[in-house]
Structure formats: C-alpha cells, structure tokens
Design a protein around this motif. Structure first.
Motif, PDB file in Angstrom:
ATOM      1  N   HIS A  48      38.334  11.612 -18.311  1.00  0.00           N
ATOM      2  CA  HIS A  48      37.830  12.579 -19.289  1.00  0.00           C
ATOM      3  C   HIS A  48      36.626  12.009 -20.037  1.00  0.00           C
ATOM      4  O   HIS A  48      35.591  12.671 -20.167  1.00  0.00           O
ATOM      5  CB  HIS A  48      38.949  12.947 -20.261  1.00  0.00           C
ATOM      6  CG  HIS A  48      38.486  13.757 -21.425  1.00  0.00           C
ATOM      7  ND1 HIS A  48      38.094  15.078 -21.307  1.00  0.00           N
ATOM      8  CD2 HIS A  48      38.327  13.426 -22.735  1.00  0.00           C
ATOM      9  CE1 HIS A  48      37.719  15.526 -22.501  1.00  0.00           C
ATOM     10  NE2 HIS A  48      37.851  14.548 -23.379  1.00  0.00           N
ATOM     11  N   TRP A 108      35.876  17.179 -14.497  1.00  0.00           N
ATOM     12  CA  TRP A 108      36.261  18.330 -15.301  1.00  0.00           C
ATOM     13  C   TRP A 108      35.876  19.639 -14.616  1.00  0.00           C
ATOM     14  O   TRP A 108      34.882  19.732 -13.908  1.00  0.00           O
ATOM     15  CB  TRP A 108      35.559  18.261 -16.657  1.00  0.00           C
ATOM     16  CG  TRP A 108      35.896  19.415 -17.556  1.00  0.00           C
ATOM     17  CD1 TRP A 108      36.959  19.519 -18.385  1.00  0.00           C
ATOM     18  CD2 TRP A 108      35.158  20.633 -17.689  1.00  0.00           C
ATOM     19  NE1 TRP A 108      36.943  20.723 -19.041  1.00  0.00           N
ATOM     20  CE2 TRP A 108      35.836  21.436 -18.614  1.00  0.00           C
ATOM     21  CE3 TRP A 108      34.002  21.134 -17.100  1.00  0.00           C
ATOM     22  CZ2 TRP A 108      35.409  22.692 -18.982  1.00  0.00           C
ATOM     23  CZ3 TRP A 108      33.573  22.399 -17.467  1.00  0.00           C
ATOM     24  CH2 TRP A 108      34.281  23.155 -18.400  1.00  0.00           C
ATOM     25  N   ASP A 139      43.174  21.167 -15.896  1.00  0.00           N
ATOM     26  CA  ASP A 139      42.991  19.812 -16.421  1.00  0.00           C
ATOM     27  C   ASP A 139      42.772  18.826 -15.281  1.00  0.00           C
ATOM     28  O   ASP A 139      43.421  17.780 -15.208  1.00  0.00           O
ATOM     29  CB  ASP A 139      44.220  19.386 -17.235  1.00  0.00           C
ATOM     30  CG  ASP A 139      44.358  20.146 -18.531  1.00  0.00           C
ATOM     31  OD1 ASP A 139      43.320  20.431 -19.150  1.00  0.00           O
ATOM     32  OD2 ASP A 139      45.499  20.445 -18.931  1.00  0.00           O
ATOM     33  N   GLU A 162      40.641  16.560 -14.618  1.00  0.00           N
ATOM     34  CA  GLU A 162      40.332  15.162 -14.921  1.00  0.00           C
ATOM     35  C   GLU A 162      41.606  14.362 -15.190  1.00  0.00           C
ATOM     36  O   GLU A 162      41.625  13.142 -15.076  1.00  0.00           O
ATOM     37  CB  GLU A 162      39.338  15.022 -16.081  1.00  0.00           C
ATOM     38  CG  GLU A 162      39.878  15.354 -17.442  1.00  0.00           C
ATOM     39  CD  GLU A 162      39.566  16.764 -17.899  1.00  0.00           C
ATOM     40  OE1 GLU A 162      39.316  16.959 -19.089  1.00  0.00           O
ATOM     41  OE2 GLU A 162      39.590  17.691 -17.071  1.00  0.00           O
TER      42      GLU A 162
END
Length: 169
Positions: A62, A85, A90, A92
């Motif tokens: 992230h 990303w 989600d 990442e």
C-alpha cells in the motif's frame, strides 16, 4: 522494541523546514522497515483480524503505491499507474503468493525515486497534476506522507505485536 535493534535516525531537534520535513518522513519510512525486520514470509503475510485483510506485507505494498502516486504521479506528473492498488478491491493487501523480499525492494525503489523528486523541487512547488480539482504543494505532500506513514505504522506496531510480541514506537 524488544526485537531487532532500532536502526532509525532520530529527526533533528532543529533545522530548515526542508530538513525537518524530510527527516520526519524518513523516520516514519525507517519505522515501517524496522517493523518488518527479521520476519518470515508467513509472518509478513499474517492478517490482523477477520474480516480485515491488513498485514505488514499489505502495508508495504500500500505504501509503495502511496509513494508512487503522490511523488511520481501527482507532484512530478509522471504517467505511471499503481503497482498494486485498484478501485475495485483491496488488491494491495492480497498477499497470499507475494514474496516479501520483492515487495520490500520495490518499496525501497519507490522511496528512492520519491527522494530524488523531492530533493530537486522547492517546497512551494505545486503538483503537475490536480487531485480533486486542486494542485498540491510539495510541502503538503511531505506532510501528508508523514501522517500516512504514522497512521499505518500504528497498524504495523499492532501487527508486529500480534506476530511475535515485539512492541515499540
């Protein structure tokens, strides 16, 4: 922290605005690396608690995209997309098959590029690209990244404590 030795360099007590801003951001970056030090791939992938998919490895990925986005895309105007990303899920934090060494190397490379971009620009420089209709100052981006790391380093501290009981600022 009662685990690996603390390799961080404390920010100076005084200095120019640039010196202080970059030192505090670097301290937060070093904190993330320290939280990940000495862990196995399985430990780096360990999730915090259901239903969260957060892990130390996910935080590294992230923050890689955060560095890339704010310094390369927004500030410098480079046409680079995120590595991990997407706006659907989600991704990442989907780290089941990810090797920590590779992810940490990519993170370090993005940090290096961010430092290069930052070093050559005055703090007053406005971003090449707009975000939400605004151009952001280099100063704002340094402050934003520092708070982003600080928030996620709080998560990292809890994750590390869950993994092996190691705690520390």
């Amino acid at each position: 922290m009662n685990g690996p030795a603390d390799p961080r360099t404390d920010p100076p007590a005084s200095g120019t605005e640039r010196e202080l801003l970059t030192a505090f951001l670097d301290w937060e970056r070093e904190t993330l690396a320290w939280k990940c030090a000495g862990l196995s791939p399985a430990q780096m992938r360990l999730r915090s608690a259901e239903p969260s998919v957060m892990s130390l490895l996910g935080l590294v990925r992230h923050l890689t995209d955060v560095e890339r986005y704010w310094f390369r895309t927004v500030l410098a105007g480079a046409d680079v997309g995120p590595l991990y990303w997407n706006d659907v899920d989600d991704s990442e934090f989907d780290v089941v098959r990810v090797q920590p060494e590779g992810a940490l190397a990519v993170w370090r490379a993005e940090v290096g590029l961010a430092r290069e971009i930052s070093a050559r620009l005055p703090l007053e420089t406005l971003s090449e690209r707009e975000r939400h209709g605004e151009r952001y100052s280099h100063r704002h981006i340094l402050i934003h990244l520092t708070q982003e790391y600080a928030r996620h380093n709080g998560h990292a501290d809890l994750l590390r404590e869950r993994i092996d009981g190691v705690t520390g600022e």
